[in-house]
Design an enzyme around this catalytic site. Sequence first.
Site, PDB file in Angstrom:
ATOM      1  N   HIS A 129      43.647  27.291  85.740  1.00  0.00           N
ATOM      2  CA  HIS A 129      42.628  28.438  85.847  1.00  0.00           C
ATOM      3  C   HIS A 129      42.629  28.943  84.371  1.00  0.00           C
ATOM      4  O   HIS A 129      43.394  29.019  83.555  1.00  0.00           O
ATOM      5  CB  HIS A 129      43.497  29.450  86.820  1.00  0.00           C
ATOM      6  CG  HIS A 129      43.302  29.303  88.290  1.00  0.00           C
ATOM      7  ND1 HIS A 129      44.176  29.995  89.123  1.00  0.00           N
ATOM      8  CD2 HIS A 129      42.152  28.574  88.773  1.00  0.00           C
ATOM      9  CE1 HIS A 129      43.526  29.685  90.239  1.00  0.00           C
ATOM     10  NE2 HIS A 129      42.660  28.910  90.179  1.00  0.00           N
ATOM     11  N   HIS A 148      51.845  39.503  84.433  1.00  0.00           N
ATOM     12  CA  HIS A 148      50.500  38.863  85.244  1.00  0.00           C
ATOM     13  C   HIS A 148      50.085  40.173  86.338  1.00  0.00           C
ATOM     14  O   HIS A 148      50.055  39.812  87.793  1.00  0.00           O
ATOM     15  CB  HIS A 148      50.909  37.555  86.010  1.00  0.00           C
ATOM     16  CG  HIS A 148      49.644  36.890  86.490  1.00  0.00           C
ATOM     17  ND1 HIS A 148      48.884  37.089  87.693  1.00  0.00           N
ATOM     18  CD2 HIS A 148      48.931  35.798  85.804  1.00  0.00           C
ATOM     19  CE1 HIS A 148      47.975  36.363  87.673  1.00  0.00           C
ATOM     20  NE2 HIS A 148      47.923  35.565  86.643  1.00  0.00           N
ATOM     21  N   ASP A 159      42.284  31.720  83.047  1.00  0.00           N
ATOM     22  CA  ASP A 159      43.137  32.777  82.202  1.00  0.00           C
ATOM     23  C   ASP A 159      44.486  32.352  81.621  1.00  0.00           C
ATOM     24  O   ASP A 159      44.985  32.960  81.061  1.00  0.00           O
ATOM     25  CB  ASP A 159      43.225  34.022  83.328  1.00  0.00           C
ATOM     26  CG  ASP A 159      43.982  33.574  84.676  1.00  0.00           C
ATOM     27  OD1 ASP A 159      43.755  32.659  85.383  1.00  0.00           O
ATOM     28  OD2 ASP A 159      44.853  34.444  85.050  1.00  0.00           O
TER      29      ASP A 159
HETATM   30 ZN   LIG Z   1      46.571  33.943  86.668  1.00  0.00          ZN
HETATM   31 ZN   LIG Z   2      45.932  31.067  88.697  1.00  0.00          ZN
END
Ligand SMILES: [Zn+2]
Ligand SMILES: [Zn+2]
Length: 305
Positions: free
Chosen positions: A66, A270, A68
């Site tokens: 992903h 996160h 990010d």
């Molecule tokens: Zn993430």
């Molecule tokens: Zn993710």
Amino acid sequence: MELIFLGTGAGTPSRERNVSAIALTLDNCRSGAIWMFDCGEATQHQFMRSPLKPGKLDKIFITHLHGDHIFGLPGLLTSRSMGGVMTPLTLYGPKGLKSFVETSLSLSASYVTFPLEIIEIEAGEVFDDGHYIVTAWPMAHVIECYGYRIQEHDKPGVLDAERLKAEGIAAGPWFQQLKRGETVIMDDGREVCGKDYLGTYTKGKSLAIFGDTAPTAVASEMARQVDVMVHEATLEAAMQEKANGRGHSTTHQAATAAKQAGAKRLIATHFSSRYGYADMERLLAECRDIFPATEFARDFAVFTL
Ligand SMILES: [Zn+2]
Ligand SMILES: [Zn+2]
């Protein structure tokens, strides 16, 4: 060992948090090498604002692809090269990592001058370098994602050479066997057991760094009795359905995972960009209700192991 959080936000950066990246500085036996876990966009900026030195960075572990968690890689790699760092760097991550890095570099006519190795991993042992064993564990996310357990080998106690000498056992090649705790039979027939001459050993440190994940059955084994467990807590307890539907965990679920694994400490990270630092006290209380030894990461927070 120190954990330095470079980005603690989920999905998008906010005014307070950058996206995911965590640095781990190793102790002196690795002369201060830095490992990094994930590399969200602008991680190189965060790196510059921290005391970390790019030349010491020798491994990057990617949990999943992903954006990010990986959009910071091309910039960090090329800046490391332009800065004249020539030491090798190894990347570990799921299938597709090699293609992402190589395509980003080639399409932008960029390159690195240091030796760069990209290893695409599966669940299981990633490596054992004699100091640390790193294993990868499958997470419950919407795409292939791994968590990493880092287990330092126990350090044997120091051999008491003075005492051996005093007892008439001369130095020799058998010292290596004694250092390993083995029994050696001397020329005069004497049995000498290394264990009797070793100081107390130091137990290796252990930590478990989870990738993005909904609650998963592997958590208890992956983080069994670790010194530090780093786990995502994207949303608050009341938003469980939404969190799990997107392959994420809530505060309660992160704390429950730490409790079930018998972890000594939980560092949650996160966090959704819907939360500012002002919300943290409330969210932290949700975790501590279940697992009192919880701390929350914020950007540039340092935790000593
Ligand atoms: Zn993430
Ligand atoms: Zn993710």
